[in-house]
Design a protein around this motif. Structure first.
Motif, PDB file in Angstrom:
ATOM      1  N   ILE A  36     124.050  55.998 -44.710  1.00 11.52           N
ATOM      2  CA  ILE A  36     123.928  54.612 -44.253  1.00 11.52           C
ATOM      3  C   ILE A  36     124.586  53.662 -45.244  1.00 11.52           C
ATOM      4  O   ILE A  36     125.215  52.683 -44.868  1.00 11.52           O
ATOM      5  CB  ILE A  36     122.431  54.264 -44.063  1.00 11.52           C
ATOM      6  CG1 ILE A  36     121.871  55.075 -42.906  1.00 11.52           C
ATOM      7  CG2 ILE A  36     122.254  52.789 -43.796  1.00 11.52           C
ATOM      8  CD1 ILE A  36     120.372  55.067 -42.842  1.00 11.52           C
ATOM      9  N   GLU A  37     124.465  54.011 -46.519  1.00  6.62           N
ATOM     10  CA  GLU A  37     125.004  53.107 -47.533  1.00  6.62           C
ATOM     11  C   GLU A  37     126.519  53.161 -47.637  1.00  6.62           C
ATOM     12  O   GLU A  37     127.136  52.286 -48.223  1.00  6.62           O
ATOM     13  CB  GLU A  37     124.405  53.442 -48.905  1.00  6.62           C
ATOM     14  CG  GLU A  37     123.022  52.862 -49.085  1.00  6.62           C
ATOM     15  CD  GLU A  37     122.384  53.331 -50.366  1.00  6.62           C
ATOM     16  OE1 GLU A  37     123.113  53.829 -51.248  1.00  6.62           O
ATOM     17  OE2 GLU A  37     121.162  53.217 -50.478  1.00  6.62           O
ATOM     18  N   LYS A  38     127.096  54.192 -47.076  1.00  5.09           N
ATOM     19  CA  LYS A  38     128.546  54.312 -47.177  1.00  5.09           C
ATOM     20  C   LYS A  38     129.206  53.152 -46.444  1.00  5.09           C
ATOM     21  O   LYS A  38     128.811  52.820 -45.334  1.00  5.09           O
ATOM     22  CB  LYS A  38     129.002  55.636 -46.573  1.00  5.09           C
ATOM     23  CG  LYS A  38     129.829  56.433 -47.558  1.00  5.09           C
ATOM     24  CD  LYS A  38     130.340  57.674 -46.937  1.00  5.09           C
ATOM     25  CE  LYS A  38     131.763  57.802 -47.043  1.00  5.09           C
ATOM     26  NZ  LYS A  38     132.787  57.524 -47.708  1.00  5.09           N
ATOM     27  N   SER A  39     130.200  52.548 -47.074  1.00  3.01           N
ATOM     28  CA  SER A  39     130.830  51.417 -46.407  1.00  3.01           C
ATOM     29  C   SER A  39     131.521  51.928 -45.152  1.00  3.01           C
ATOM     30  O   SER A  39     132.067  53.010 -45.128  1.00  3.01           O
ATOM     31  CB  SER A  39     131.857  50.764 -47.326  1.00  3.01           C
ATOM     32  OG  SER A  39     132.905  51.659 -47.564  1.00  3.01           O
ATOM     33  N   GLY A  40     131.429  51.153 -44.108  1.00  4.84           N
ATOM     34  CA  GLY A  40     132.061  51.573 -42.873  1.00  4.84           C
ATOM     35  C   GLY A  40     131.097  52.156 -41.867  1.00  4.84           C
ATOM     36  O   GLY A  40     131.394  52.200 -40.685  1.00  4.84           O
ATOM     37  N   PHE A  41     129.923  52.611 -42.313  1.00  7.76           N
ATOM     38  CA  PHE A  41     128.997  53.222 -41.369  1.00  7.76           C
ATOM     39  C   PHE A  41     128.533  52.210 -40.334  1.00  7.76           C
ATOM     40  O   PHE A  41     128.662  52.410 -39.128  1.00  7.76           O
ATOM     41  CB  PHE A  41     127.796  53.819 -42.103  1.00  7.76           C
ATOM     42  CG  PHE A  41     126.753  54.388 -41.173  1.00  7.76           C
ATOM     43  CD1 PHE A  41     126.957  55.614 -40.570  1.00  7.76           C
ATOM     44  CD2 PHE A  41     125.592  53.694 -40.897  1.00  7.76           C
ATOM     45  CE1 PHE A  41     126.018  56.131 -39.694  1.00  7.76           C
ATOM     46  CE2 PHE A  41     124.651  54.210 -40.025  1.00  7.76           C
ATOM     47  CZ  PHE A  41     124.867  55.428 -39.428  1.00  7.76           C
ATOM     48  N   LEU A  42     128.015  51.085 -40.826  1.00  9.18           N
ATOM     49  CA  LEU A  42     127.483  50.080 -39.912  1.00  9.18           C
ATOM     50  C   LEU A  42     128.576  49.595 -38.959  1.00  9.18           C
ATOM     51  O   LEU A  42     128.366  49.473 -37.754  1.00  9.18           O
ATOM     52  CB  LEU A  42     126.927  48.902 -40.712  1.00  9.18           C
ATOM     53  CG  LEU A  42     126.256  47.862 -39.833  1.00  9.18           C
ATOM     54  CD1 LEU A  42     124.934  48.389 -39.315  1.00  9.18           C
ATOM     55  CD2 LEU A  42     126.051  46.571 -40.591  1.00  9.18           C
ATOM     56  N   ASN A  43     129.744  49.370 -39.550  1.00  7.58           N
ATOM     57  CA  ASN A  43     130.876  48.910 -38.750  1.00  7.58           C
ATOM     58  C   ASN A  43     131.194  49.894 -37.630  1.00  7.58           C
ATOM     59  O   ASN A  43     131.426  49.508 -36.477  1.00  7.58           O
ATOM     60  CB  ASN A  43     132.067  48.764 -39.699  1.00  7.58           C
ATOM     61  CG  ASN A  43     133.149  47.935 -39.096  1.00  7.58           C
ATOM     62  OD1 ASN A  43     132.908  47.227 -38.122  1.00  7.58           O
ATOM     63  ND2 ASN A  43     134.336  48.049 -39.632  1.00  7.58           N
ATOM     64  N   SER A  44     131.174  51.184 -37.961  1.00 12.16           N
ATOM     65  CA  SER A  44     131.508  52.173 -36.943  1.00 12.16           C
ATOM     66  C   SER A  44     130.414  52.255 -35.880  1.00 12.16           C
ATOM     67  O   SER A  44     130.703  52.492 -34.710  1.00 12.16           O
ATOM     68  CB  SER A  44     131.755  53.538 -37.579  1.00 12.16           C
ATOM     69  OG  SER A  44     130.573  54.061 -38.090  1.00 12.16           O
ATOM     70  N   VAL A  45     129.160  52.022 -36.286  1.00 11.57           N
ATOM     71  CA  VAL A  45     128.088  51.999 -35.294  1.00 11.57           C
ATOM     72  C   VAL A  45     128.336  50.853 -34.316  1.00 11.57           C
ATOM     73  O   VAL A  45     128.255  51.028 -33.090  1.00 11.57           O
ATOM     74  CB  VAL A  45     126.701  51.845 -35.959  1.00 11.57           C
ATOM     75  CG1 VAL A  45     125.625  51.608 -34.911  1.00 11.57           C
ATOM     76  CG2 VAL A  45     126.377  53.068 -36.776  1.00 11.57           C
ATOM     77  N   ILE A  46     128.674  49.684 -34.859  1.00 11.55           N
ATOM     78  CA  ILE A  46     128.912  48.529 -33.983  1.00 11.55           C
ATOM     79  C   ILE A  46     130.066  48.821 -33.024  1.00 11.55           C
ATOM     80  O   ILE A  46     129.957  48.595 -31.819  1.00 11.55           O
ATOM     81  CB  ILE A  46     129.221  47.267 -34.836  1.00 11.55           C
ATOM     82  CG1 ILE A  46     127.978  46.890 -35.643  1.00 11.55           C
ATOM     83  CG2 ILE A  46     129.669  46.115 -33.959  1.00 11.55           C
ATOM     84  CD1 ILE A  46     128.217  45.806 -36.662  1.00 11.55           C
ATOM     85  N   ASN A  47     131.149  49.363 -33.566  1.00 10.71           N
ATOM     86  CA  ASN A  47     132.291  49.685 -32.698  1.00 10.71           C
ATOM     87  C   ASN A  47     131.894  50.640 -31.587  1.00 10.71           C
ATOM     88  O   ASN A  47     132.267  50.463 -30.431  1.00 10.71           O
ATOM     89  CB  ASN A  47     133.405  50.340 -33.516  1.00 10.71           C
ATOM     90  CG  ASN A  47     134.157  49.340 -34.352  1.00 10.71           C
ATOM     91  OD1 ASN A  47     134.141  48.150 -34.052  1.00 10.71           O
ATOM     92  ND2 ASN A  47     134.798  49.808 -35.401  1.00 10.71           N
ATOM     93  N   THR A  48     131.152  51.686 -31.962  1.00  7.25           N
ATOM     94  CA  THR A  48     130.797  52.693 -30.969  1.00  7.25           C
ATOM     95  C   THR A  48     129.875  52.116 -29.910  1.00  7.25           C
ATOM     96  O   THR A  48     130.047  52.380 -28.720  1.00  7.25           O
ATOM     97  CB  THR A  48     130.123  53.890 -31.658  1.00  7.25           C
ATOM     98  OG1 THR A  48     130.893  54.217 -32.795  1.00  7.25           O
ATOM     99  CG2 THR A  48     130.039  55.063 -30.739  1.00  7.25           C
ATOM    100  N   VAL A  49     128.893  51.334 -30.343  1.00  7.49           N
ATOM    101  CA  VAL A  49     127.986  50.723 -29.371  1.00  7.49           C
ATOM    102  C   VAL A  49     128.790  49.832 -28.425  1.00  7.49           C
ATOM    103  O   VAL A  49     128.635  49.885 -27.200  1.00  7.49           O
ATOM    104  CB  VAL A  49     126.884  49.905 -30.091  1.00  7.49           C
ATOM    105  CG1 VAL A  49     126.106  49.070 -29.084  1.00  7.49           C
ATOM    106  CG2 VAL A  49     125.950  50.828 -30.840  1.00  7.49           C
TER     107      VAL A  49
END
Lengths: 446, 296, 275
Positions: free
Chosen positions: C58-71
C-alpha cells in the motif's frame, strides 16, 4: 445473514485499504521528491507525460525539454528515477527524463516500434535479431566514432556493432552464463570449485556420494533455451556457421566432422543425470528459491539471476563459475545486456547523446554497477558484487564468444529447444540430430 | 385509428434501429476495423517492425498449413478443448442445478467459495499451481503410491496436458456456473409446480421444463468454452511455456511466439486467421445442432 | 416445492470446496508471512499474522493511483456496457425473426467472439493512437466495444426466454419503445445483467495485455494489474509481497460479486414469493 456478514467484512477491509492508501500516498510522494534531489522534478515530469500522451512531442513549453527513456531493465527503474536522472539534471536543469519500464518490456517495445511510436532514448539488446531489424531500418542514430565509446571494453563494442560496421547503441553491461555454486555446501563437503569438465562431474559425484541424490538444478522450462544455446556455443562457438552450412545442404550433423550436436547431447544428458527427474517441470522461480534455500549446491543460470538470488537470500555465500568445455578449458558465452541508443528522429538528439555519454562515465556507471548487479564493460568501474566478481573479470577477458542466439535466424532457437526437451525426457540423441538437420534446412532456406 | 397504429410502428422500428447504433458503431471502429487491418497484414510479409513490406498473397497461409509445429498445436488444441468443454460444461451444469435449489443450506457460503477461482488473476494462479505441482502433488502421489503423480506432472510429455487442463477447468467452472444459473432463472417456478401436480418425475421435469429454458444459455456457454479452449494462452505460459518438448504448445502460444518473439508478425496473423475460421466452423455446427433442439 | 438436497450433494460440494480452498489457502497464508518464514516452508500456517507485506504494497508509490485508474476503467466500462449492450440485444432478439437487418447484424456482432486477440492487437493500438486514446478513458471506450459481442450473445439468448406479453400490453397502452424497454424489459433482464457485469467486471479488472500495450507511457496511467506485474518483475521471488498485492487487488471484485449474486437469484426469490 451470512452473505451480509461477508460483504460487510470485505467492504470494511476495502475501506481500510483505501484509507491507508490515502494516508500514505502523500508521504510517499514527498519522499520521492526528496530522493530526487531537485524540487518539483517528479510532478512536472508527470504533467509532461500527460501532454506527451496526448500526442504532441511536448515542446510547446519552451523551458522544459522532456525526453522519454524506454528502459527494459525493470529492476533499474527506481535507480534511474531517484539517483541517476537527478544527477544528470544537475548538468541539464531544463531536461526532464521520463523513465518508462513496463513489465513484458520487449512486447511493449516492439508494439511501439510497429505503431511508429518510438521513445527518444531506449535500452536495447544490440546483438539480437529483432533489434538488428530496427537498426537496418535506420531508426537508431549512429554513434560510431564518438569519444565516449572508448570507455567500453573493446570486445563489448565489437559485439554491439551492426553488420554495416556502425554502432547504434552504447554497451554498458554484459551478461554471461555459468554455474552458481553454494560455497558453504562446498566447504561442508570438503570440495574445491571445479574448473574442468571432469572435475565438474567428479564434484557432482562427490555430492551424490555424500548422500545428496540430486546436486544440480536448472530451469528446464522457460529458460532452457538460453542454457542449451550457451552449452552448444561452449562446445563450438562457430556452431551457427555450421548450422548454415547444413541448412544449405552441405552435410549433416550425423557426419563425423560435424559432431557438435552429439557432444552437446552427451554433455547435457550427463548433467541432467544429476538434476531432479522432473527437471522439465522446474521453472526459474522454483530453481532460484531452492538454490537460495540451500537445497541444491549448484544452479545453472545467467548473471542476470543474481538480483533474484540476492532478493531470495542476501546472505547466501555463493559464486559463479564458467561451464567448462567438455574437451577442456572454458569459453564464456557473452551477450550484451545493457546498451542505450536513441531515436534518429528525436527532437533533441544532442541531449539524448549527452545522456548516453553521461551514463558511460565511470563514476556514474559505478552507481548502476553497485545496485543493479549486471557485470559491466565500462572501464574504471569497480564491480563489487562478490558472487560475480570472478566471472566479471573473465567476461572482459579473451576467452569469450558472442552467444549464438545473435547468429541464428529468428525462431531457430525456440524450435530447437522443443527437441532439446525431448532429448532430456527420452535420451534419444539421434532424434535430436535428425531434427537439428531438419530445422537448419527449414530456417536457412526461407 | 389505423393511421395512428401505422405511425406507432414507424416510431417503434425507428427506435429499434437507433438502439442498435451505438453498439454497432463502437464495434465497427474498435473491433472490426482493427481486425480488417490485421487480415490485410496476413497477406504481406511484414515482420512487425520494418517500415517496408510487400504483398505475398496466400503464402503465409500455405506455410502455416504445412508446418509441423502448427499441426501439432492444432492437435493439442482439439484434444484439450474436447476434454475441457466436457469437464467444464458437465461440472458447471451440476453445480448450477444444485445451486438453483433454494433449499440448499449454506448457499451463499458455497457460492462464494465456488466463485473464488474466477476472481484470481492469471499471475497468482500460475505462481500457486506451479508450486502445487512441484511440491505438493508429488508428495501426495508418493504417499498414496500412485506413480503417475509421484513426480511433477508438468514435467512429463504425456501428463503435462492434464496439468494445464486441471487449472483451466478449475478457473473456468465458476463463470460458467454463474451463466447457467442465470439461464435457469428464466424458467418460471409455476411450471414446475404444475408439473408436480401432473405427476412428473425428476427426469421429466428436467427434460421438459429445465432443459428448454436452459438450452439457449447452455449453447452460449458451450461456444464460449469452445472458444476459450481453442485460444488457451495465459495458463500455458504460466505453467509450461508450451513444453515439455512442445507437448502443450497451443495455437495461441505459437501465434504469440511467432508474432513477438520470432518477428514473423504477418505469418502469426495468418495462423490466427486459420484459428478464427476453425472456431467459426465448429461454433456454426454447434449452433445449428442446438437450434434444431431449441424450443420457444 | 423442491426436494431437499441429499447428503451426497453436500459431500460433492464439500469436496469441490476443498479443491478450491487449498490453493486459496496457500495464497492467503503466503501474504501474511514475512519472507524469511516463507522460504522455510510455503505450507506452514504463519506463526503470526504479519501485516507488513500489505503495508509495504500500500505504501508503494503508485498503488493508490493504480487503484483509482482501475476503478475508473472498470466502472465506466461496466456502465457503458450496461447502457449499450442490452439495448442492441433487445432490438435484435425481438426483430431477428422478422427483419433481415437484425439477423445479419446479430451474426455480424457474433463474428467478434471467434477472432483471437492476437489478430487485432497491434492494429488496435494503432487505431487508439490515431484517436489519441492511449490513456485511461480511451481504454474504457475500447473495453465497451470489445464487450459487445459476448454481451449480445448472452443477452439475446436470455431475451428469447423472456415472454413478450408484458411489453406487448405496454405497446398497446401507447408507451414509447425506449420507455417500454427501460421500464419493463430492462428489469426483467436482471439475472443476465448481473452475470454480464460479473463477467466483464472481472475481465476489465484483471486484464493485462490491453493496458500493457495502451497505458505504458507513464506509470500515472497504470492499472492495478500493470502495477502488480511491474511489482512482480521488480521483486521476482518475493512471493509474500506479490500475494499481498494480489489479495488487495481481488478484494473489490469479491465485493462486487457478493452484491451481484443476489441479483442473479432475483428470479428465484420472486418465484418463491409467488409459490
Amino acid at each position: 445473514m451470512k452473505k451480509k456478514w461477508i460483504s460487510l467484512m470485505l467492504a470494511a477491509a476495502l475501506t481500510a485499504t483505501a484509507l491507508a492508501g490515502c494516508g500514505n500516498s502523500g508521504k510517499e510522494s514527498s519522499a520521492d521528491t526528496q530522493g530526487a534531489g531537485s524540487q518539483g522534478g517528479t510532478e512536472s515530469s508527470a504533467d509532461a507525460g500527460e501532454s506527451e500522451g496526448a500526442g504532441t512531442q511536448a515542446s510547446s513549453d519552451s523551458e522544459k525539454i522532456v525526453l522519454e527513456f524506454f528502459n527494459q531493465k525493470v529492476e533499474a527503474e527506481s535507480l534511474y528515477n531517484d539517483v541517476i536522472i537527478p544527477k544528470f539534471q544537475e548538468e541539464y536543469p531544463n531536461v526532464e527524463i521520463e523513465v518508462v519500464s513496463p513489465s513484458d518490456a520487449e512486447t511493449v517495445f516492439f508494439t511501439r516500434v510497429s505503431t511508429n511510436d518510438m521513445p527518444d532514448i531506449m535500452s536495447i539488446y544490440p546483438a539480437e535479431y529483432s533489434y538488428r531489424v530496427i537498426m537496418q531500418d535506420g531508426l537508431l542514430a549512429d554513434l560510431s566514432g564518438k569519444d565516449f565509446l572508448s570507455r567500453a571494453s573493446k570486445s563489448a563494442i565489437e559485439y554491439s556493432t551492426y553488420d554495416d560496421g556502425k554502432l547504434y547503441a552504447m554497451p554498458y553491461g554484459l551478461s554471461s552464463y555459468g554455474i552458481y555454486c553454494n560455497l558453504d555446501m562446498f566447504t561442508e563437503a570438503g570440495l574445491e570449485l571445479p574448473e574442468t569438465w571432469d572435475e565438474l562431474i567428479a564434484c557432482l559425484d562427490a555430492f551424490v556420494a555424500k548422500g545428496m541424490e540430486k546436486p544440480l538444478i536448472f530451469d528446464g522450462k522457460g529458460s532452457l533455451a538460453q542454457f542449451a544455446e550457451r552449452l552448444i556455443g561452449i562446445v563450438d562457438k562457430d556452431f551457427a556457421t555450421v548450422c548454415e552450412a547444413v541448412g544449405k545442404g552441405e552435410g549433416s550433423f550425423a557426419d563425423a566432422d560435424k559432431n557438435q550436436v552429439r557432444i552437446f547431447s552427451e554433455a547435457l544428458l550427463e548433467l541432467a543425470k544429476y538434476a531432479p527427474d522432473d527437471i522439465l517441470g522446474i521453472g526459474r522461480d522454483q530453481g532460484t528459491a531452492d538454490f537460495c534455500n540451500g537445497v541444491y549446491p549448484m544452479y545453472i543460470g545467467g548473471t542476470f539471476y543474481m538480483a533474484d538470488i540476492l532478493a531470495g537470500n542476501a546472505d547466501l555465500n555463493c559464486t559463479m563459475i564458467p561451464i567448462p568445455k567438455p574437451d577442456g578449458g572454458y569459453s564464456l558465452p557473452i551477450n550484451v545486456d545493457i546498451a542505450l541508443g536513441y531515436y534518429v528522429e528525436t527532437e533533441h538528439p544532442e541531449i539524448c547523446e549527452a545522456f548516453i555519454e553521461f551514463m558511460s562515465r565511470p563514476e556514474i556507471y559505478q552507481i548502476m554497477a553497485d545496485n543493479e548487479g549486471t557485470p559491466t564493460c565500462i572501464e574504471g568501474v569497480d564491480y563489487k558484487i562478490t558472487a560475480l566478481q570472478d566471472i566479471s573479470k573473465k567476461i572482459t577477458g579473451d576467452d569469450t564468444f558472442l552467444t549464438l542466439v545473435n547468429f541464428w535466424p529468428s525462431g531457430w532457437r525456440t524450435e530447437w529447444t522443443i527437441y532439446v526437451q525431448n532429448l532430456i525426457s527420452d535420451g534419444d540423441i539421434d532424434a535430436l540430430i535428425t531434427e537439428t538437420d531438419r530445422i537448419c534446412k527449414d530456417y536457412y532456406n526461407q | 385509428m389505423e393511421k395512428k397504429k401505422k405511425k406507432k410502428i414507424t416510431e417503434k422500428s425507428l427506435s429499434m434501429f437507433l438502439f442498435t447504433v451505438p453498439a454497432t458503431v463502437l464495434y465497427c471502429v474498435f473491433f472490426i476495423y482493427p481486425i480488417i487491418i490485421g487480415i490485410m497484414y496476413s497477406f504481406t510479409d511484414w515482420n512487425g517492425l520494418s517500415k517496408d513490406y510487400k504483398f505475398i498473397g496466400l503464402s503465409n497461409y500455405i506455410t502455416a498449413f504445412t508446418n509441423s509445429r502448427f499441426q501439432n498445436a492444432v492437435k493439442f488444441n482439439i484434444r484439450f478443448t474436447l476434454m475441457a468443454v466436457i469437464l467444464i460444461v458437465g461440472l458447471s451444469l451440476i453445480l448450477a442445478l444444485i445451486f438453483n435449489n433454494s433449499k440448499l443450506r449454506c448457499m451463499s457460503l458455497f457460492r462464494g467459495i465456488y466463485f473464488f477461482p474466477a476472481v484470481l488473476g492469471m499471475l497468482v494462479v500460475g505462481l500457486i499451481f506451479n508450486e502445487i505441482f512441484y511440491r505438493v502433488v508429488p508428495v501426495i502421489g508418493k504417499g498414496l503410491n500412485i506413480p503417475a503423480i509421484s513426480s511433477n506432472i508438468l514435467a512429463s510429455k504425456s501428463t503435462a496436458i492434464y496439468g494445464v487442463l486441471i487449472v483451466h477447468v478449475w478457473l473456468a467452472v465458476a463463470m460458467a456456473t454463474v451463466m447457467l444459473l442465470a439461464g435457469l432463472q428464466s424458467a418460471p417456478e409455476d411450471l414446475y409446480e404444475a408439473a408436480v401436480l401432473d405427476g412428473a418425475n425428476r427426469w421429466q421435469k428436467f427434460r421438459y421444463i429445465t432443459m428448454p429454458f436452459l438450452l439457449p444459455v447452455l449453447s452460449v456457454v458451450l461456444i464460449l468454452q469452445i472458444k476459450s479452449g481453442l485460444t488457451v494462452y495465459d495458463i500455458i505460459v504460466a505453467l509450461t511455456n508450451g513444453g515439455p518438448g512442445g507437448a502443450t504448445e497451443s495455437l495461441a502460444v505459437l501465434i504469440y511466439n511467432h508474432g513477438f518473439k520470432e518477428v514473423k508478425f504477418s505469418y502469426a496473423i495468418a495462423e490466427a486467421m486459420i484459428l478464427t475460421i476453425v472456431i467459426c466452423a465448429i461454433s456454426f455446427i454447434q449452433t445449428s445442432i442446438s437450434n434444431k433442439k431449441k424450443v420457444y | 416445492m423442491k426436494k431437499k438436497p441429499s447428503i451426497f450433494t453436500y459431500l460433492f460440494l464439500i469436496c469441490g470446496c476443498v479443491l478450491i480452498i487449498f490453493p486459496m489457502y496457500l495464497a492467503v497464508i503466503t501474504a501474511f508471512k514475512p519472507t524469511e518464514e516463507l522460504t522455510k516452508s510455503i505450507f506452514a500456517f504463519p506463526s503470526s499474522f504479519y501485516l507488513g507485506n500489505f503495508m509495504e504494497v500500500i505504501e508503494k508509490s503508485g498503488f493508490l493511483n493504480s487503484v483509482i485508474n482501475t476503478v475508473f476503467v472498470t466502472v465506466v466500462s461496466c456502465v457503458g456496457v450496461i447502457l449499450v449492450v442490452p439495448l442492441v440485444s433487445y432490438a435484435i432478439a425481438r426483430n431477428m425473426d422478422k427483419k433481415r437487418y437484425y439477423k445479419y447484424l446479430y451474426y455480424f456482432l457474433l463474428i467478434g467472439i471467434f477472432v483471437p486477440f492476437q489478430v487485432k492487437m497491434m492494429p488496435l493500438v494503432q487505431v487508439m493512437s490515431n484517436f489519441n486514446m492511449l490513456n485511461v478513458p480511451g481504454i474504457a471506450v475500447v473495453y465497451i466495444a470489445s464487450a459487445v459481442c459476448e454481451g449480445v450473445f448472452l443477452y439475446v439468448a436470455f431475451i428469447h426466454g423472456v415472454p413478450g406479453e408484458l411489453e406487448e400490453s405496454a405497446y398497446m397502452d401507447g408507451a414509447g419503445t425506449l420507455f417500454t424497454y427501460w421500464k419493463i424489459i430492462f428489469p426483467l433482464l436482471k439475472p443476465m445483467t448481473a452475470t454480464v457485469l460479473i463477467m466483464d467486471g472481472l475481465w476489465f479488472w484483471n486484464d493485462f495485455f490491453l493496458p500493457l500495450l495502451a497505458l505504458n507511457k507513464t506509470p500515472d496511467n497504470y492499472t492495478l494489474t500493470l502495477f502488480i506485474y511491474n511489482f512482480k518483475s521488480q521483486t521476482t521471488v518475493n512471493y509474500s509481497l506479490i500475494f499481498a498485492g494480489l489479495l488487495l487487488a481481488m478484494l473489490p471484485i469479491m465485493v462486487l460479486y457478493v452484491f451481484l449474486q443476489k441479483q442473479i437469484m432475483g428470479g428465484l426469490v420472486n418465484g418463491a414469493v409467488k409459490g
